[in-house]
Every structure is written in structure tokens, then in C-alpha cells.
Design an enzyme around this catalytic site. Structure first.
Site, short mmCIF file in Angstrom:
data_model
loop_
_atom_site.label_atom_id
_atom_site.label_comp_id
_atom_site.label_asym_id
_atom_site.label_seq_id
_atom_site.Cartn_x
_atom_site.Cartn_y
_atom_site.Cartn_z
N LYS A 113 -15.22 10.87 -32.61
CA LYS A 113 -15.07 10.29 -31.97
C LYS A 113 -14.97 10.04 -30.32
O LYS A 113 -14.86 10.67 -29.70
CB LYS A 113 -13.71 8.94 -31.93
CG LYS A 113 -14.43 7.76 -31.69
CD LYS A 113 -12.84 6.76 -31.55
CE LYS A 113 -12.63 5.32 -31.36
NZ LYS A 113 -12.93 5.97 -29.90
N LYS A 162 -12.62 16.11 -27.51
CA LYS A 162 -12.92 16.81 -28.03
C LYS A 162 -13.14 18.01 -26.61
O LYS A 162 -13.42 19.39 -26.64
CB LYS A 162 -14.75 16.61 -28.34
CG LYS A 162 -14.97 15.84 -29.55
CD LYS A 162 -16.53 15.28 -29.72
CE LYS A 162 -16.55 14.61 -29.04
NZ LYS A 162 -16.38 13.06 -28.30
N LYS A 164 -24.11 13.81 -20.70
CA LYS A 164 -22.88 13.39 -19.97
C LYS A 164 -22.78 14.56 -19.38
O LYS A 164 -22.05 14.78 -18.50
CB LYS A 164 -21.89 12.91 -20.12
CG LYS A 164 -21.61 11.40 -20.70
CD LYS A 164 -20.34 11.18 -20.87
CE LYS A 164 -18.93 11.78 -21.35
NZ LYS A 164 -19.33 11.73 -23.10
N ASP A 200 -20.61 10.68 -31.52
CA ASP A 200 -20.80 9.73 -32.67
C ASP A 200 -22.52 10.71 -33.63
O ASP A 200 -23.15 11.41 -32.36
CB ASP A 200 -20.98 8.66 -33.26
CG ASP A 200 -19.95 8.55 -32.99
OD1 ASP A 200 -18.83 7.84 -33.93
OD2 ASP A 200 -20.04 7.31 -31.88
N1 LIG Z 1 -3.48 16.64 -25.88
C1 LIG Z 1 -3.83 15.37 -25.03
N2 LIG Z 1 -3.21 15.30 -23.61
C2 LIG Z 1 -3.52 14.72 -22.84
N3 LIG Z 1 -4.75 13.83 -22.55
C3 LIG Z 1 -5.60 14.43 -23.67
C4 LIG Z 1 -5.18 14.96 -24.34
N4 LIG Z 1 -6.66 15.19 -25.13
C5 LIG Z 1 -7.08 14.40 -24.38
N5 LIG Z 1 -6.98 14.07 -23.67
C6 LIG Z 1 -7.18 13.42 -21.54
O1 LIG Z 1 -8.58 12.27 -22.55
C7 LIG Z 1 -9.29 11.97 -21.40
C8 LIG Z 1 -11.02 12.39 -22.32
O2 LIG Z 1 -11.20 13.86 -22.90
P1 LIG Z 1 -11.98 14.40 -23.29
O3 LIG Z 1 -12.76 14.10 -22.26
O4 LIG Z 1 -11.64 15.89 -23.41
O5 LIG Z 1 -12.42 13.38 -24.64
P2 LIG Z 1 -13.84 13.66 -25.62
O6 LIG Z 1 -13.98 13.61 -26.74
O7 LIG Z 1 -14.33 15.05 -24.66
O8 LIG Z 1 -14.92 12.39 -24.44
P3 LIG Z 1 -16.76 11.80 -24.78
O9 LIG Z 1 -16.67 11.58 -26.24
O10 LIG Z 1 -16.12 11.00 -23.88
O11 LIG Z 1 -16.93 13.57 -24.42
C9 LIG Z 1 -9.33 12.68 -20.68
O12 LIG Z 1 -8.83 12.82 -19.53
C10 LIG Z 1 -8.38 14.19 -21.64
O13 LIG Z 1 -7.90 14.52 -20.02
MG LIG Z 2 -16.25 14.46 -24.00
#
Ligand SMILES: Nc1ncnc2c1ncn2[C@@H]1O[C@H](COP(=O)(O)OP(=O)(O)OP(=O)(O)O)[C@@H](O)[C@H]1O
Ligand SMILES: [Mg+2]
Ligand code: SF4
Lengths: 460, 291
Positions: free
Chosen positions: B13, B18, B44, B130
Site C-alpha cells: 500500500k 516500501k 514519484k 497499488d
Molecule cells: N519501520 C519504520 N519506522 C519508522 N518510520 C518508517 C518505517 N517504515 C516507514 N517509515 C516512514 O514512513 C514514511 C513512508 O515510507 P516510504 O516512503 O518508505 O513508503 P512507501 O511505501 O515507499 O510510500 P509510497 O507508496 O508513497 O512510495 C517515511 O517517512 C518513512 O520514514
Molecule cells: Mg516509495
């Protein structure tokens, strides 16, 4: 932290010339036009996964209003299509394709099906590979090539189809090479109006020096049996400026099979002799018998030329001296070579129109720069007929009316310039072409007939 | 001699972690001596930022927008520990076709045989939230990634997304596409969160590869433009990522997922919701008694 790409781009990036504008009077079709390449293999039937009209447009342009060649066993109107529309765009067209392949098998008798995709499935990302692999697993002879129009033109599509058959239909191979067997990769079927006759003549020449030829496309091919024997051949012969090179390289990587690249399709005695000697040397054939073949061909050839010289010397004052060629690099190069080195005509303008991949362009230019020891030609690459005609108008044809080797699109231009037109390429809509050839020894004689019948009847 | 290339895709999600998790896996793998490429399959183009001090790099599609032909190497940038970073990129939000963009970027690297030439051991695709269209399913098709891992927290929405992803993989797995490696359970700090994700994993017969706690160390590292591995190599959180990376490097057998159907999923979450309400009530009860 310095951020550098593994390979840096030139600091000054000159944006590509804007090619997004309209093209007036096209000289090729889109990649899915390669359905006719599949259809050019005996008993192979293309299946198109595309919007309504894509397949029909390619066929009518390539095979009908271009020498009226006809559709072949499995081409043109025979070709099944998914006729993808809104539903397939939104929900994906994989199910529809599966259904079509299923029913095509029931209704059509083919040795191999080649699925070609158009823009719709390629854009929405249909996983055509997985659909086709399902059938392959069930033992259905079928391959697929992604040929949406945005990927390129029918030359690109042709390579995609050829390589799809090699990669998906031919298995691994580790047998013994058959000495003297050669795979021929040359003209683009249907796009080149005279490909059938030309391939026949090339095959005849190669056989005359003792080779066995997988001609692979057209009426002189034995169909899939030939394709299956591709890996067994002693070598690949790429007879064109660039088309087929990537296929030869694929075969080299896949089967460790060597290739010989001869960019100039031979027209006339001088070029044909040179061609045969080069091939013979690469194939490791003894020179003696090859020279005998050449001598025999030349005796016949010059016998006719001898008769022709009466006409030539009588009419010299009325015959054109300067010529232009507008066409695909293969024929353009071959004709220019012949007309300059064997008829002594003067090249006024050579325009290459098939949009060859950039990485081959310099090599093509070099070929034209070395037309003869004392003749070097600077070519232009252009696809838009407005620009092409403009360039022809501005060319220097001296005081005599020009002779233009081109297409039906040059009809009006040539009338305006009071010159003569020989239709040698796509589209040739005022030529009915069956087995006529313009290459080799025999083709050269037909070409001479064509050129001078046109010229001599000009004022009639 | 070419090494055996392992290709992995990480889905989950939006915003679930991720990119953070992927970058830490990459960093830990690089630290352990593997040659790694991280491929951000997200318009992005921010997947690999923490591998390069928070800097953005031009994406494959940025380059392609300038020129008709791109040398793939122009889009590959070295980050922490020599990790090759690539961002697919995409059109501006609201225009064009991002899915087609992803397909084009993946094809470009494949066609130019970059993985072989760079002798890469592991490629990790970090794919946008997604699987919205055919384009974002490209990494799980035959011949690209073999193993898919999903990052999920114990939030229902994240679990829904994971279940949806399972359905997508199930669809492709019949035709030789990627298989499911397991769940990376992110932001799991309480026993209750763990119970929820464990229950979902059990119901779908999916292994949990690692529990990753939510940690301030991650936030701090991110703020300094780095992964946890780089910024806080001796932290407990870094060890969690190292363990995860090790499991992924050693992972060999993935399987066809067995997702819940929409009805089952609804019932499953309703049961947990009741459970949750009961637990909260008990907690409130306790608080009142204390007061
Ligand atoms: N285990 C964790 N502990 C603390 N913060 C976390 C952890 N995992 C993720 N985050 C924080 O959550 C936020 C979103 O994480 P991230 O960008 O990796 O998500 P994503 O799934 O890649 O998002 P997107 O779908 O927008 O690409 C970031 O600010 C990240 O630092
Ligand atoms: Mg991401
Ligand atoms: S360019 Fe695309 S839509 Fe047009 S004919 Fe070709 S495949 Fe069809």
C-alpha cells in the site's frame, strides 16, 4: 555526494529534430505491417491483436497498392484480428486474444501462427507473452511479437517477427553444421515491391556456385522446414545495408553462427561477379568453378548488352544523364551503384526514406561515399514527401530532363519537371509486379528494359 | 562467468514503507558484499533517495523525454555501498500514461542487457502502491522478478492492499510470472498488531519474512538523507534490516498465493474489528477503575 550516472550524457544535449509533425505521403507503414513478413513465409498465418483498421491498412498499403502483389496464403484479408476496442482497453485484451487464438486454430490451417500486437495492447500492457506461452506449452506452433506502431515502422516490426520466430520457435541446437548451407537475410518482403523476384534471383546466383539457400521468405522458400534448419547453416548472409544485421548478431550469439554482411545488393555483371566472389571466399569455395559460373553468366549478360548498345549509341543525345533515387537504403544503394558504375550516369540526389536506426546511419553514408573510385555521394535521410520533393526540385539535373527512381508519390513532381519516373519502391501503385526482378544478372536486364522503355516512350 | 541474477519485487500500500524497507535491504545486501541494483518503479522517482544522501536523480523517463534513444547507463547512478540506483519515473501527475512508462523503463534495461553487463546479483524493484494497471504488473511477469514480497502493517487498509496484490500474483503465476515470497510486516510494535498480521498470514498461508518495528532511528536516518544501515549501523533497527536482507538473499522458494476472497476478507476484518472494540472497552474499563 557527487551524483554521476555510470555513463554521463554530453553536456550539450541537442534535442532530437522535431519528428512529431505530420508526414506527407508515407513511404513505410507501422510496425504491425510486419504481419506481411509473417505471411511471406509459406503456410504461416499472422494473428493480429489490435484495433479495427490496423491490419487492413497495412495490407492494403503494402501488398495491394504496392505492385498489387496480393495477400499470400495467410496474409491480408485472411488475418484474424481481435478488433480490440474500449472493452479491451479498460479491462485488458488477454481473454479476447486467447479466444481468438483458440478459434483460429480451429478454422485456419497453418504451420505456424505469429501473433502481432498493435498500439492498444502494447499501451495498456497486455501480457501477450503469457497468453501465447500457454498455447506454446500445449504444443501449438505459435509465437508473438510486439509491434505497436509507436515502437517503430515495418522494418522494426520485421526484425521483431523474425527474431520472435528464432527465439520462440527454434530450440537450442548443438548439431553439426551443414557446409554450403546459407541463410539469406535481405529485402523486406512486400515493402520492397520486387522482393519475390529478387530473392529468387539471389537464390539462383548462390545456388549456381554450389550453395544451398534458406531464402526463408517468399514463393521460393520451403517454409518452416527452412526456418528449422537455420541453426544448421554454415553462415548467415546479410545482403542489405542494415536490415537483418541484428538478426545475424542474434544468431551469432545464440548458435555461434558466423555471418557475412554485404551491404550492396548486386545489380548487373560487375556487382554480381563481385558479390559471388565475396560469398564464395567466405564460404571457402574453390575459385575455379566460381569463375566459370561468372564467365557463363557474363557471356549471356553481355550478349544482351551488346544488342542494347546499338540503341544506346543512337539515342545518347536524348537519354537522361543525371538521376535521383528516393527510396529505402537497400534499393537506393544498389541502384546508385549500378547506374554510376555500369551506366555512367551522374547522381544528382539520393534520399534514403525508411528511417534507418541511427546507429546504422553513418555506415550507410559511408557506403554511398564509396560508390566508385571517383564518385562519392552525400545522401539525405528524409521521410516527409514535402521535404523530399523540395530537395529534388533544388537538385542540379543539368540541361536534360531528369530520371527519377522513386515511387508513385513522385508522379506529379516528375511531370512538373518533365522528367521520367521509374517506380521502384513503396508505394508503386502503377506497377503490376509478379516475379519481376531488378537484381543480379537477369534483373539488371529487366531494369534496363524498364528504364529505357520509359525514357524512349516519354515523348510518344 | 555470469552470476545467477535474482530479481525481487516489493509491493504494498502507498506510504506503508516500501521505499524505506527496500533501501535498507539494498544497503544491507551491499554491505554483505552483493552487487545490488534498486529499481524504483514509481513515477514519484523517490525510491532510492536515501541511498544517495537524499538527492534526486534523473529518471529513465526524464531522459527519454529529452531524447528518443537513451543509453541505459545514463540512468544508472551509484549510491551507498556501490548500489546501482535507477528510477523509472513517469509523466506529470494527471497526464500521459505512467503504466506505459514503467513498461518502457523496464524494457530499456532488459534490452540493453544491463544486468548481465554489470554482473548484478540482486535487482530489487520498488513498485508503486497499488497495481493499478497492466504497467505496474510488469515486474511480476515472466522473465522479470521471480519473487514478490509485500510490505504491510497491521492496518486493515494495508492488509487489503496485500490481499489484492496476492490476487494479482495468483493471476500471473499460472502463466509463469513471479511467485509470492512473503510478508514483510512493517511498523509492528505491539503484541496486538502482531496478532493481526499473524492471523492474516495464517489465513492466507503466507510466511512472514520479518517483523520490522516502527522506530525513530528510521525517521532520523531519513531526515539525514540516509538509510538506517548507513546512518545508524550499530542500532538494533539496522540489525533487523540486516536479518531481513539475509533472509531475502537466501530465499529460494516462493509459492502461488492463496488470497482471501472479498467476502472472506470482510468477515475476517469484521471479526478483528469486534475484537478491537472489545479490547478498547476493556482498556477504558480498566482506566475507569484506576481513576
Ligand atoms: N519501520 C519504520 N519506522 C519508522 N518510520 C518508517 C518505517 N517504515 C516507514 N517509515 C516512514 O514512513 C514514511 C513512508 O515510507 P516510504 O516512503 O518508505 O513508503 P512507501 O511505501 O515507499 O510510500 P509510497 O507508496 O508513497 O512510495 C517515511 O517517512 C518513512 O520514514
Ligand atoms: Mg516509495
Ligand atoms: S500505429 Fe498503432 S493504431 Fe496505427 S495502425 Fe499501427 S498499430 Fe494500429
Amino acid at each position: 555526494m557527487a551524483i554521476l550516472a555510470l555513463k554521463s550524457r554530453p553536456t550539450e544535449i541537442t534535442p532530437d529534430a522535431d519528428k512529431s509533425g505530420p508526414i506527407e505521403l508515407v513511404r513505410y507503414v507501422c510496425a504491425i505491417g510486419a504481419m506481411q513478413s509473417a505471411a511471406a513465409i509459406p503456410r504461416v498465418v499472422p494473428i493480429t491483436h489490435c484495433g479495427p483498421g490496423c491490419a487492413d491498412k497495412q495490407y492494403m498499403n503494402l501488398a495491394f497498392y504496392n505492385g498489387f502483389q496480393g495477400s499470400g496464403y495467410g496474409g491480408g484479408p485472411v488475418v484474424p484480428s481481435t478488433n480490440a476496442s474500449q472493452r479491451e482497453v479498460i479491462f485488458g485484451g488477454a481473454d479476447r486474444l486467447r479466444e481468438l487464438i483458440d478459434s483460429s486454430q480451429t478454422v485456419l490451417d497453418a504451420d505456424l501462427f505469429v501473433v502481432l500486437t498493435g498500439c492498444i495492447p502494447d499501451l495498456v500492457g497486455d501480457d501477450v507473452g503469457s497468453v501465447v506461452r500457454d498455447f506454446q506449452k500445449k504444443g501449438v506452433p505459435i509465437v508473438y511479437a510486439e509491434t505497436g506502431g509507436f515502437r517503430g515502422n515495418n522494418f522494426t516490426g520485421h526484425e521483431a517477427v523474425t527474431q520472435a520466430i528464432i527465439e520462440q520457435y527454434l530450440g537450442p541446437w548443438d548439431g553439426v553444421r551443414e557446409q554450403g548451407l546459407v541463410n539469406l537475410w535481405s529485402l523486406l518482403p512486400y515493402q520492397n515491391t520486387f522482393w519475390r523476384g529478387d530473392l529468387e534471383e539471389i537464390k539462383r546466383l548462390l545456388e549456381s556456385i554450389g550453395l544451398k539457400v534458406n531464402v526463408l521468405f517468399g514463393p521460393d522458400s520451403a517454409g518452416l522446414g527452412e526456418w528449422r534448419s537455420i541453426p544448421r547453416a554454415q553462415f548467415n548472409l546479410v545482403l542489405s545495408p542494415w536490415l537483418g544485421l541484428s538478426t545475424a548478431k542474434l544468431l551469432e550469439a545464440r548458435y555461434d553462427q558466423p555471418y557475412l554482411h554485404i551491404p550492396v545488393l548486386p545489380i548487373g555483371a560487375r556487382q554480381s561477379g563481385e558479390f559471388l566472389r565475396k560469398v564464395a571466399e567466405f564460404a571457402g569455395l574453390a575459385a575455379g568453378p566460381v569463375e566459370q559460373v561468372i564467365a557463363r553468366e557474363e557471356t549471356r549478360y553481355y550478349n544482351y548488352i551488346d544488342g542494347f548498345t546499338d540503341f544506346y549509341s543512337e539515342y545518347w543525345w536524348g537519354l537522361p544523364a543525371r538521376f535521383a533515387v528516393i527510396g529505402d537504403s537497400a534499393y537506393n544503394l544498389a541502384l546508385t551503384k549500378f547506374l554510376v558504375t555500369q551506366l555512367g550516369l551522374i547522381p544528382a540526389k539520393q534520399i534514403v526514406t525508411e528511417d534507418p536506426p541511427v546507429e546504422h546511419r553513418e555506415a550507410i553514408r559511408e557506403q554511398f561515399r564509396a560508390i566508385d573510385h571517383d564518385v562519392s555521394v552525400e545522401i539525405e535521410f528524409a521521410e516527409d514527401s514535402y521535404l523530399i520533393h523540395d530537395a529534388i526540385r533544388k537538385a542540379d539535373f543539368g540541361h536534360k530532363p531528369p530520371i527519377i527512381f522513386g515511387t508513385t508519390w513522385e508522379r506529379d513532381l516528375v511531370k512538373e519537371m518533365k522528367g521520367s519516373l521509374i517506380e521502384v519502391g513503396f508505394p508503386a501503385s502503377y506497377e503490376v509486379v509478379l516475379s519481376r526482378s531488378y537484381v543480379g544478372y537477369r534483373g539488371a536486364l529487366s531494369l534496363l528494359e524498364r528504364i529505357y522503355s520509359t525514357v524512349v516512350s516519354h515523348s510518344a | 562467468m555470469a552470476r545467477q541474477l535474482k530479481q525481487i519485487a516489493i509491493y504494498g500500500k502507498g506510504g506503508i514503507g516500501k521505499s524505506t524497507t527496500t533501501s535498507n535491504i539494498s544497503a544491507a545486501l551491499a554491505e554483505a558484499g552483493y552487487k545490488v541494483m534498486q529499481f524504483g518503479a514509481d513515477p514519484k522517482a523517490d525510491s532510492t533517495n536515501t541511498l544517495r544522501g537524499g538527492e534526486y536523480i534523473p529518471s529513465v523517463l526524464d531522459l527519454l523525454a529529452e531524447r528518443r534513444r537513451v543509453d541505459a547507463y545514463e540512468a544508472i547512478f551509484e549510491g551507498f555501498g556501490g548500489i546501482y540506483c535507477v528510477e523509472a519515473g513517469g509523466p506529470q501527475p494527471g497526464v500521459g500514461c505512467a503504466g506505459r512508462g514503467i513498461i518502457t523503463a523496464v524494457e530499456l534495461l532488459k534490452q540493453q542487457r544491463v544486468f548481465e553487463e554489470l554482473n548484478i546479483d540482486i535487482v530489487i524493484y520498488d513498485v508503486l502502491g497499488d497495481v493499478v494497471c497492466g504497467g505496474f504488473a510488469v515486474p511480476v511477469r515472466e522473465g522479470i522478478a521471480e519473487h514478490v514480497f509485500t510490505v504491510s502493517s497491521s492496518d486493515f487498509m494495508a492488509i487489503y492492499a496485500a490481499n489484492n496484490l496476492f490476487r494479482g500474483i495468483e493471476r500471473f503465476s499460472n502463466s509463469g510470472g513471479a511467485l509470492l515470497g512473503g510478508i514483510i510486516a512493517n511498523s509492528i510494535n505491539t503484541e496486538f498488531q502482531r496478532e493481526i498480521i499473524d492471523d492474516f498470514a495464517a489465513r492466507t498461508d503466507t510466511p512472514i519474512v520479518q517483523y520490522v518495528p516502527r522506530s525513530l532511528t528510521v525517521t532520523q536516518a531519513e531526515l539525514s538523507g540516509r538509510t538506517t544501515i548507513e546512518a545508524a549501523p550499530h542500532s538494533a533497527q539496522a540489525d533487523v534490516y540486516r536479518q531481513l536482507a539475509k533472509r531475502i538473499a537466501e530465499h529460494a522458494d516462493s509459492k502461488v498465493p492463496t488470497p482471501l476472497n472479498p467476502q472472506q476478507l470482510r468477515e475476517w476484518s469484521a471479526r478483528w474489528a469486534d475484537h478491537l472494540v472489545a479490547a478498547e472497552r476493556a482498556e477504558a474499563e480498566r482506566n475507569r477503575e484506576v481513576a
